[in-house]
Scaffold this active site. Sequence first.
Site, mmCIF file in Angstrom:
data_model
loop_
_atom_site.group_PDB
_atom_site.id
_atom_site.type_symbol
_atom_site.label_atom_id
_atom_site.label_comp_id
_atom_site.label_asym_id
_atom_site.label_seq_id
_atom_site.Cartn_x
_atom_site.Cartn_y
_atom_site.Cartn_z
ATOM 1 C CG ASP A 1 36.938 -2.236 52.939
ATOM 2 O OD1 ASP A 1 36.408 -2.687 51.902
ATOM 3 O OD2 ASP A 1 36.612 -1.147 53.445
ATOM 4 C CG LEU B 1 33.206 -3.748 56.040
ATOM 5 C CD1 LEU B 1 31.706 -3.898 55.809
ATOM 6 C CD2 LEU B 1 33.985 -4.352 54.890
ATOM 7 C CB CYS B 2 35.406 1.909 53.859
ATOM 8 S SG CYS B 2 35.388 3.657 53.506
ATOM 9 N N PRO B 3 34.917 3.273 56.936
ATOM 10 C CG PRO B 3 34.566 5.308 58.120
ATOM 11 C CD PRO B 3 33.862 4.042 57.620
#
Length: 92
Positions: free
Chosen positions: A40, A13-15
């Site tokens: 993502d 997932l981000c980042p």
Amino acid sequence: MTEDPVIDARGLLCPLPVLRLRKLLLDQPPGARVRLWATDAMAQVDVPHFCDTGGHRLVSQSDIGGGVREFTVERGTSAPAAAVAASPPEDV
């Protein structure tokens, strides 16, 4: 001809996808290309933004199936080299 390195960021997932992309690009010469596989949905926003602000070029992005999006990024000439980015300022 050497194939572009691939970062497999599926499930991250981000980042994290962009951070892994940044790290690998810093080790590449200007003009080198790197591919990123990400699941993502935020990568569709984050990767182009990273390229715009980091001096890199988003060559392509496409859906390669199974919820995976592939981004091909070319390292920019104005992006700092890893050695320069990791070096302390000279006046320290």
